[in-house]
Design a protein around this motif. Sequence first.
Motif, PDB file in Angstrom:
ATOM      1  N   GLU A   1       0.860  -1.172   0.000  1.00  0.00           N
ATOM      2  CA  GLU A   1       0.000   0.000   0.000  1.00  0.00           C
ATOM      3  C   GLU A   1       0.900   1.227   0.000  1.00  0.00           C
ATOM      4  O   GLU A   1       1.911   1.270   0.677  1.00  0.00           O
ATOM      5  CB  GLU A   1      -0.885  -0.002   1.235  1.00  0.00           C
ATOM      6  CG  GLU A   1      -1.877  -1.133   1.250  1.00  0.00           C
ATOM      7  CD  GLU A   1      -2.738  -1.101   2.500  1.00  0.00           C
ATOM      8  OE1 GLU A   1      -2.778  -0.048   3.186  1.00  0.00           O
ATOM      9  OE2 GLU A   1      -3.366  -2.115   2.776  1.00  0.00           O
ATOM     10  N   THR A   2       0.516   2.193  -0.783  1.00  0.00           N
ATOM     11  CA  THR A   2       1.344   3.394  -0.839  1.00  0.00           C
ATOM     12  C   THR A   2       1.224   4.136   0.483  1.00  0.00           C
ATOM     13  O   THR A   2       0.125   4.360   0.988  1.00  0.00           O
ATOM     14  CB  THR A   2       0.919   4.311  -2.000  1.00  0.00           C
ATOM     15  OG1 THR A   2      -0.461   4.612  -1.835  1.00  0.00           O
ATOM     16  CG2 THR A   2       1.148   3.630  -3.334  1.00  0.00           C
ATOM     17  N   MET A   3       2.350   4.464   1.005  1.00  0.00           N
ATOM     18  CA  MET A   3       2.384   5.210   2.259  1.00  0.00           C
ATOM     19  C   MET A   3       2.105   6.677   1.965  1.00  0.00           C
ATOM     20  O   MET A   3       2.616   7.221   0.993  1.00  0.00           O
ATOM     21  CB  MET A   3       3.754   5.066   2.925  1.00  0.00           C
ATOM     22  CG  MET A   3       4.076   3.650   3.364  1.00  0.00           C
ATOM     23  SD  MET A   3       2.969   3.077   4.653  1.00  0.00           S
ATOM     24  CE  MET A   3       3.442   4.133   5.986  1.00  0.00           C
ATOM     25  N   PRO A   4       1.304   7.300   2.799  1.00  0.00           N
ATOM     26  CA  PRO A   4       1.051   8.724   2.576  1.00  0.00           C
ATOM     27  C   PRO A   4       2.336   9.524   2.772  1.00  0.00           C
ATOM     28  O   PRO A   4       3.160   9.198   3.616  1.00  0.00           O
ATOM     29  CB  PRO A   4       0.011   9.081   3.629  1.00  0.00           C
ATOM     30  CG  PRO A   4       0.055   7.981   4.631  1.00  0.00           C
ATOM     31  CD  PRO A   4       0.595   6.775   3.940  1.00  0.00           C
ATOM     32  N   GLU A   5       2.469  10.544   1.979  1.00  0.00           N
ATOM     33  CA  GLU A   5       3.666  11.382   2.068  1.00  0.00           C
ATOM     34  C   GLU A   5       3.496  12.426   3.151  1.00  0.00           C
ATOM     35  O   GLU A   5       2.378  12.775   3.519  1.00  0.00           O
ATOM     36  CB  GLU A   5       3.915  12.078   0.728  1.00  0.00           C
ATOM     37  CG  GLU A   5       4.267  11.118  -0.381  1.00  0.00           C
ATOM     38  CD  GLU A   5       4.525  11.832  -1.692  1.00  0.00           C
ATOM     39  OE1 GLU A   5       4.771  13.058  -1.670  1.00  0.00           O
ATOM     40  OE2 GLU A   5       4.461  11.172  -2.727  1.00  0.00           O
ATOM     41  N   ASP A   6       4.612  12.893   3.668  1.00  0.00           N
ATOM     42  CA  ASP A   6       4.570  13.978   4.646  1.00  0.00           C
ATOM     43  C   ASP A   6       4.066  15.239   3.962  1.00  0.00           C
ATOM     44  O   ASP A   6       4.349  15.478   2.792  1.00  0.00           O
ATOM     45  CB  ASP A   6       5.960  14.236   5.226  1.00  0.00           C
ATOM     46  CG  ASP A   6       6.408  13.130   6.149  1.00  0.00           C
ATOM     47  OD1 ASP A   6       5.543  12.420   6.684  1.00  0.00           O
ATOM     48  OD2 ASP A   6       7.638  12.980   6.328  1.00  0.00           O
ATOM     49  N   PRO A   7       3.341  16.059   4.720  1.00  0.00           N
ATOM     50  CA  PRO A   7       2.893  17.319   4.116  1.00  0.00           C
ATOM     51  C   PRO A   7       4.089  18.245   3.902  1.00  0.00           C
ATOM     52  O   PRO A   7       5.157  18.036   4.481  1.00  0.00           O
ATOM     53  CB  PRO A   7       1.930  17.879   5.165  1.00  0.00           C
ATOM     54  CG  PRO A   7       2.322  17.222   6.437  1.00  0.00           C
ATOM     55  CD  PRO A   7       2.877  15.887   6.073  1.00  0.00           C
ATOM     56  N   PRO A   8       3.912  19.278   3.111  1.00  0.00           N
ATOM     57  CA  PRO A   8       5.005  20.246   2.918  1.00  0.00           C
ATOM     58  C   PRO A   8       5.421  20.854   4.263  1.00  0.00           C
ATOM     59  O   PRO A   8       4.641  20.901   5.215  1.00  0.00           O
ATOM     60  CB  PRO A   8       4.394  21.310   2.004  1.00  0.00           C
ATOM     61  CG  PRO A   8       3.222  20.646   1.362  1.00  0.00           C
ATOM     62  CD  PRO A   8       2.753  19.590   2.302  1.00  0.00           C
ATOM     63  N   ASP A   9       6.654  21.336   4.308  1.00  0.00           N
ATOM     64  CA  ASP A   9       7.217  21.858   5.557  1.00  0.00           C
ATOM     65  C   ASP A   9       6.394  22.999   6.157  1.00  0.00           C
ATOM     66  O   ASP A   9       6.256  23.089   7.380  1.00  0.00           O
ATOM     67  CB  ASP A   9       8.664  22.310   5.347  1.00  0.00           C
ATOM     68  CG  ASP A   9       9.605  21.129   5.176  1.00  0.00           C
ATOM     69  OD1 ASP A   9       9.223  20.003   5.576  1.00  0.00           O
ATOM     70  OD2 ASP A   9      10.718  21.332   4.651  1.00  0.00           O
ATOM     71  N   LYS A  10       5.850  23.863   5.326  1.00  0.00           N
ATOM     72  CA  LYS A  10       5.063  24.989   5.847  1.00  0.00           C
ATOM     73  C   LYS A  10       3.826  24.496   6.587  1.00  0.00           C
ATOM     74  O   LYS A  10       3.513  24.954   7.683  1.00  0.00           O
ATOM     75  CB  LYS A  10       4.663  25.925   4.711  1.00  0.00           C
ATOM     76  CG  LYS A  10       5.800  26.725   4.144  1.00  0.00           C
ATOM     77  CD  LYS A  10       5.334  27.650   3.046  1.00  0.00           C
ATOM     78  CE  LYS A  10       6.511  28.443   2.481  1.00  0.00           C
ATOM     79  NZ  LYS A  10       6.093  29.361   1.430  1.00  0.00           N
ATOM     80  N   ILE A  11       3.115  23.551   5.989  1.00  0.00           N
ATOM     81  CA  ILE A  11       1.900  23.017   6.616  1.00  0.00           C
ATOM     82  C   ILE A  11       2.265  22.238   7.885  1.00  0.00           C
ATOM     83  O   ILE A  11       1.600  22.349   8.916  1.00  0.00           O
ATOM     84  CB  ILE A  11       1.118  22.137   5.616  1.00  0.00           C
ATOM     85  CG1 ILE A  11       0.601  22.999   4.475  1.00  0.00           C
ATOM     86  CG2 ILE A  11      -0.015  21.398   6.311  1.00  0.00           C
ATOM     87  CD1 ILE A  11      -0.096  22.231   3.385  1.00  0.00           C
ATOM     88  N   LEU A  12       3.340  21.457   7.806  1.00  0.00           N
ATOM     89  CA  LEU A  12       3.776  20.694   8.966  1.00  0.00           C
ATOM     90  C   LEU A  12       4.149  21.624  10.118  1.00  0.00           C
ATOM     91  O   LEU A  12       3.793  21.365  11.277  1.00  0.00           O
ATOM     92  CB  LEU A  12       4.963  19.800   8.586  1.00  0.00           C
ATOM     93  CG  LEU A  12       5.431  18.795   9.633  1.00  0.00           C
ATOM     94  CD1 LEU A  12       4.318  17.827   9.971  1.00  0.00           C
ATOM     95  CD2 LEU A  12       6.645  18.042   9.132  1.00  0.00           C
TER      96      LEU A  12
END
Length: 147
Positions: A107-118
Amino acid sequence: MTTGHSDQNENNTSIRATESTKQNCNETVMLDNVKICGYSFELLMFHTLDRKDWCNVTSLLRQYSFFSSCTENVTIYAGCFWPNPIVEGFIIGIHKKFFSNCTYIAETMPEDPPDKILSILLLIPVLLTAAMIALVVWCSRRSDILV
Protein backbone atom coordinates in the motif's frame (compact mmCIF):
# COMPACT_ATOMS: atom_id res chain seq x y z
CA MET A 1 16.97 -25.86 48.30
CA THR A 2 13.94 -28.06 47.83
CA THR A 3 12.54 -25.76 45.16
CA GLY A 4 15.71 -26.11 43.14
CA HIS A 5 15.40 -29.88 43.38
CA SER A 6 11.76 -29.89 42.24
CA ASP A 7 12.59 -27.54 39.35
CA GLN A 8 15.31 -29.95 38.29
CA ASN A 9 12.84 -32.86 38.41
CA GLU A 10 10.36 -30.89 36.27
CA ASN A 11 13.08 -30.09 33.74
CA ASN A 12 14.12 -33.75 33.57
CA THR A 13 10.48 -34.78 33.07
CA SER A 14 9.98 -32.29 30.22
CA ILE A 15 13.25 -33.39 28.61
CA ARG A 16 12.13 -37.03 28.78
CA ALA A 17 8.72 -36.09 27.30
CA THR A 18 10.45 -34.26 24.45
CA GLU A 19 12.76 -37.20 23.77
CA SER A 20 9.88 -39.70 23.86
CA THR A 21 7.92 -37.55 21.38
CA LYS A 22 10.93 -37.49 19.09
CA GLN A 23 11.19 -41.28 19.37
CA ASN A 24 7.46 -41.71 18.63
CA CYS A 25 7.55 -39.48 15.57
CA ASN A 26 6.89 -41.56 12.47
CA GLU A 27 8.28 -39.31 9.76
CA THR A 28 7.31 -41.70 6.95
CA VAL A 29 3.65 -41.70 7.96
CA MET A 30 3.78 -37.95 8.50
CA LEU A 31 5.28 -37.25 5.07
CA ASP A 32 2.84 -39.58 3.29
CA ASN A 33 -0.14 -37.94 4.97
CA VAL A 34 1.19 -34.43 4.41
CA LYS A 35 1.42 -35.29 0.70
CA ILE A 36 -2.26 -36.21 0.81
CA CYS A 37 -2.97 -32.78 2.32
CA GLY A 38 -1.01 -31.21 -0.53
CA TYR A 39 -2.90 -33.23 -3.12
CA SER A 40 -6.23 -32.17 -1.56
CA PHE A 41 -5.06 -28.55 -1.59
CA GLU A 42 -4.13 -28.83 -5.27
CA LEU A 43 -7.57 -30.24 -6.10
CA LEU A 44 -9.26 -27.44 -4.19
CA MET A 45 -7.12 -24.82 -5.89
CA PHE A 46 -7.68 -26.17 -9.41
CA HIS A 47 -11.38 -26.91 -9.07
CA THR A 48 -12.68 -24.11 -6.87
CA LEU A 49 -10.59 -21.11 -7.92
CA ASP A 50 -9.61 -19.48 -11.17
CA ARG A 51 -5.88 -19.00 -11.63
CA LYS A 52 -6.35 -15.24 -11.45
CA ASP A 53 -7.65 -15.65 -7.87
CA TRP A 54 -4.67 -17.66 -6.62
CA CYS A 55 -2.95 -14.50 -5.41
CA ASN A 56 -6.07 -13.08 -3.79
CA VAL A 57 -5.80 -14.00 -0.12
CA THR A 58 -9.49 -13.50 0.61
CA SER A 59 -10.56 -15.93 -2.10
CA LEU A 60 -8.19 -18.75 -1.14
CA LEU A 61 -8.46 -18.36 2.63
CA ARG A 62 -10.76 -21.38 3.07
CA GLN A 63 -8.58 -23.68 0.96
CA TYR A 64 -5.36 -22.61 2.67
CA SER A 65 -6.92 -22.90 6.12
CA PHE A 66 -7.98 -26.46 5.30
CA PHE A 67 -4.47 -27.26 4.06
CA SER A 68 -2.85 -25.77 7.15
CA SER A 69 -5.08 -27.61 9.61
CA CYS A 70 -4.67 -30.82 7.62
CA THR A 71 -0.86 -30.66 7.84
CA GLU A 72 -1.08 -29.89 11.55
CA ASN A 73 -3.46 -32.79 12.24
CA VAL A 74 -1.51 -35.42 10.31
CA THR A 75 1.76 -34.27 11.86
CA ILE A 76 0.36 -34.61 15.37
CA TYR A 77 -1.25 -37.94 14.40
CA ALA A 78 2.19 -39.22 13.38
CA GLY A 79 3.50 -38.24 16.82
CA CYS A 80 5.63 -35.38 15.56
CA PHE A 81 5.87 -31.72 16.41
CA TRP A 82 4.17 -29.19 14.20
CA PRO A 83 5.64 -27.27 12.54
CA ASN A 84 8.84 -29.15 11.89
CA PRO A 85 11.50 -28.85 9.18
CA ILE A 86 10.04 -31.63 7.01
CA VAL A 87 6.54 -30.15 6.96
CA GLU A 88 7.92 -26.63 6.53
CA GLY A 89 9.86 -27.81 3.47
CA PHE A 90 6.69 -29.33 2.03
CA ILE A 91 4.69 -26.14 2.70
CA ILE A 92 7.42 -24.06 1.05
CA GLY A 93 7.14 -26.35 -1.98
CA ILE A 94 3.38 -25.72 -2.13
CA HIS A 95 4.03 -21.98 -1.86
CA LYS A 96 6.54 -22.10 -4.71
CA LYS A 97 4.11 -24.06 -6.86
CA PHE A 98 1.04 -21.88 -6.34
CA PHE A 99 2.23 -18.49 -5.16
CA SER A 100 5.57 -17.90 -6.87
CA ASN A 101 4.01 -15.52 -9.41
CA CYS A 102 2.19 -13.50 -6.76
CA THR A 103 3.68 -10.15 -6.05
CA TYR A 104 3.05 -8.20 -2.91
CA ILE A 105 1.57 -4.88 -3.78
CA ALA A 106 2.51 -2.60 -0.94
CA GLU A 107 0.00 0.00 0.00
CA THR A 108 1.34 3.39 -0.84
CA MET A 109 2.38 5.21 2.26
CA PRO A 110 1.05 8.72 2.58
CA GLU A 111 3.67 11.38 2.07
CA ASP A 112 4.57 13.98 4.65
CA PRO A 113 2.89 17.32 4.12
CA PRO A 114 5.00 20.25 2.92
CA ASP A 115 7.22 21.86 5.56
CA LYS A 116 5.06 24.99 5.85
CA ILE A 117 1.90 23.02 6.62
CA LEU A 118 3.78 20.69 8.97
CA SER A 119 5.20 23.68 10.86
CA ILE A 120 1.75 25.21 11.25
CA LEU A 121 0.29 21.89 12.45
CA LEU A 122 3.05 21.60 15.03
CA LEU A 123 2.86 25.21 16.22
CA ILE A 124 -0.91 25.29 16.78
CA PRO A 125 -0.92 22.99 19.88
CA VAL A 126 2.23 24.66 21.24
CA LEU A 127 0.68 28.12 20.95
CA LEU A 128 -2.65 26.95 22.38
CA THR A 129 -0.84 25.44 25.36
CA ALA A 130 1.09 28.67 25.94
CA ALA A 131 -2.14 30.69 25.67
CA MET A 132 -3.92 28.46 28.18
CA ILE A 133 -1.01 28.79 30.64
CA ALA A 134 -1.02 32.57 30.24
CA LEU A 135 -4.80 32.63 30.81
CA VAL A 136 -4.52 30.56 34.00
CA VAL A 137 -1.71 32.79 35.33
CA TRP A 138 -3.62 35.98 34.45
CA CYS A 139 -6.81 34.67 36.11
CA SER A 140 -4.95 33.57 39.23
CA ARG A 141 -3.42 37.06 39.64
CA ARG A 142 -6.82 38.70 39.27
CA SER A 143 -8.56 36.81 42.02
CA ASP A 144 -10.96 39.70 42.58
CA ILE A 145 -12.78 38.76 39.34
CA LEU A 146 -13.50 35.24 40.58
CA VAL A 147 -15.05 36.39 43.88
